[in-house]
Scaffold this active site. Structure first.
Site, mmCIF file in Angstrom:
data_model
loop_
_atom_site.group_PDB
_atom_site.id
_atom_site.type_symbol
_atom_site.label_atom_id
_atom_site.label_comp_id
_atom_site.label_asym_id
_atom_site.label_seq_id
_atom_site.Cartn_x
_atom_site.Cartn_y
_atom_site.Cartn_z
ATOM 1 C CB SER A 180 -10.731 -17.989 2.828
ATOM 2 O OG SER A 180 -9.956 -16.913 2.331
ATOM 3 C CE LYS A 232 -4.728 3.475 -10.813
ATOM 4 N NZ LYS A 232 -5.776 3.673 -9.808
#
Length: 354
Positions: A180, A232
């Site tokens: 990763s 948001k």
């Protein structure tokens, strides 16, 4: 009354002592703070060639007989004379010290937790190395990480890119895991060397979080979330997540995955990115078939071989301990590190074939 007077006198002495100690500690903290401004740490540099020679000498001394030691000493003196002659000859043919000096290999370590905390040390080590390294030199990063936060590992990759941008050869050695975010950093290298059973890959993105909205409803607890801007906040741990919020969150993950794939493909163009960007992992002996690495081997063998033709140095930046740490009052720091270790352990368990 006499007892009260003695008690009052004793109490006054204790208060005076406590005040004196507080003043003393305050003065020490002030001095420590001033010193920290001037320097918060230092570089620790060791020459690997010399360490190998010292270890070899100790082992020879332990296992050799007296006669063998005398023969070894005689042979060593002969080799030293021949080496001295070669150096003198080289100095005559190459008077410029820059031409005569051997290749240098600088070795740094990166042990990545979920927050890639070692980046703070690595950036200082790389900055120091780049003040001296030349294009004939090499930087070796012994990297171990199962990944973590995207922005943290992205910054780690940016630090390694500084080495490539200067035209200095970059090698990454992986002995256990580069998955990763760890592979996001490793793929920047000119050459990746991985141990046979090192875990490589996991080119994917994952995000998970619990949702307590049902629990809150059960106990009649209202959760109010106020935002300005449509996106948001998409998904939340305490509110009820709408389908639209989930779709947006998934789209963000896909976009991050696309960026990750582009990053790997750019730095390792030989890789079939669609075949390996599934989030799967491979052992080193398998990863070389997928062109995720360039060589199967350990960092130990790589550095020992490098000592034959280069001066090899380990470079490590160490922060000075603060006064609080020295006095044993770093409870918060210890707690944060413990939490980070737990999260990192959980992350590493995900990067396993076992």
């Amino acid at each position: 009354m006499e007892f009260l007077a003695e008690y009052g006198s004793f109490l006054l002495k204790v208060v005076t002592l406590v005040v004196a100690v507080l003043i003393l500690v305050g003065g020490i903290v002030s001095i420590a703070a001033r010193n920290k401004k001037s320097s918060d740490g230092e570089l620790v540099i060791k020459k690997v060639n010399e360490e190998l020679e010292d270890n070899k000498d100790q082992l020879e001394y332990a296992v050799s007989s007296e006669g063998e030691l005398k023969a070894l000493e005689k042979q060593r003196k002969k080799e030293d004379k021949e080496k001295e002659k070669k150096e003198k000859k080289l100095a005559k043919t190459a008077p410029d010290p820059a031409v005569a000096r051997k290749k240098r290999v600088y070795v740094i370590d990166f042990d990545g937790d979920i927050r890639a905390s070692d980046v703070e040390l690595m950036r200082k080590e790389i900055t120091a190395i780049l003040t001296l390294a030349e294009k004939n030199d090499e930087v070796v990063v012994r990297l171990e990480s199962g990944g973590g936060m995207v922005h943290s590992y992205g910054f780690g990759a940016s630090q390694l890119k500084r080495i490539r941008d200067r035209g200095i050869h970059l090698t990454v050695c992986v002995d256990m895991v580069a998955a990763s975010g760890g592979y996001m950093m490793a793929c920047l290298a000119d050459r990746i060397v991985a141990a046979p059973f090192a875990i490589i890959g996991s080119i994917g993105v994952v995000a998970q979080l619990p949702n307590f909205s049902k629990v809150l409803k059960k106990y009649d607890v209202d959760y109010e979330l106020f935002t300005a801007g449509e996106y948001k906040r998409t998904v939340t741990m305490f509110g009820e997540n709408t389908d639209k919020a989930k779709e947006k969150f998934q789209a963000d993950l896909e976009e991050t995955h696309d960026l990750f794939k582009h990053h790997v493909k750019h730095h390792r163009p030989r890789v079939d990115i669609e075949a390996v960007a599934t989030g799967d992992i491979w052992y080193g002996v398998q990863a070389i078939d997928h062109k995720l690495i360039d060589e199967v081997g350990t960092s130990d063998d790589y550095l020992v071989a490098a000592c034959d033709n280069a001066d090899v140095y380990t470079v490590r930046y160490e922060f000075k301990k603060t006064l609080q740490e020295k006095l044993g009052f770093a409870v918060q720091v210890g707690f944060e590190r413990a939490v980070t270790r737990v999260l990192t352990s959980l992350q590493n368990q995900m990067q396993s074939k076992g």
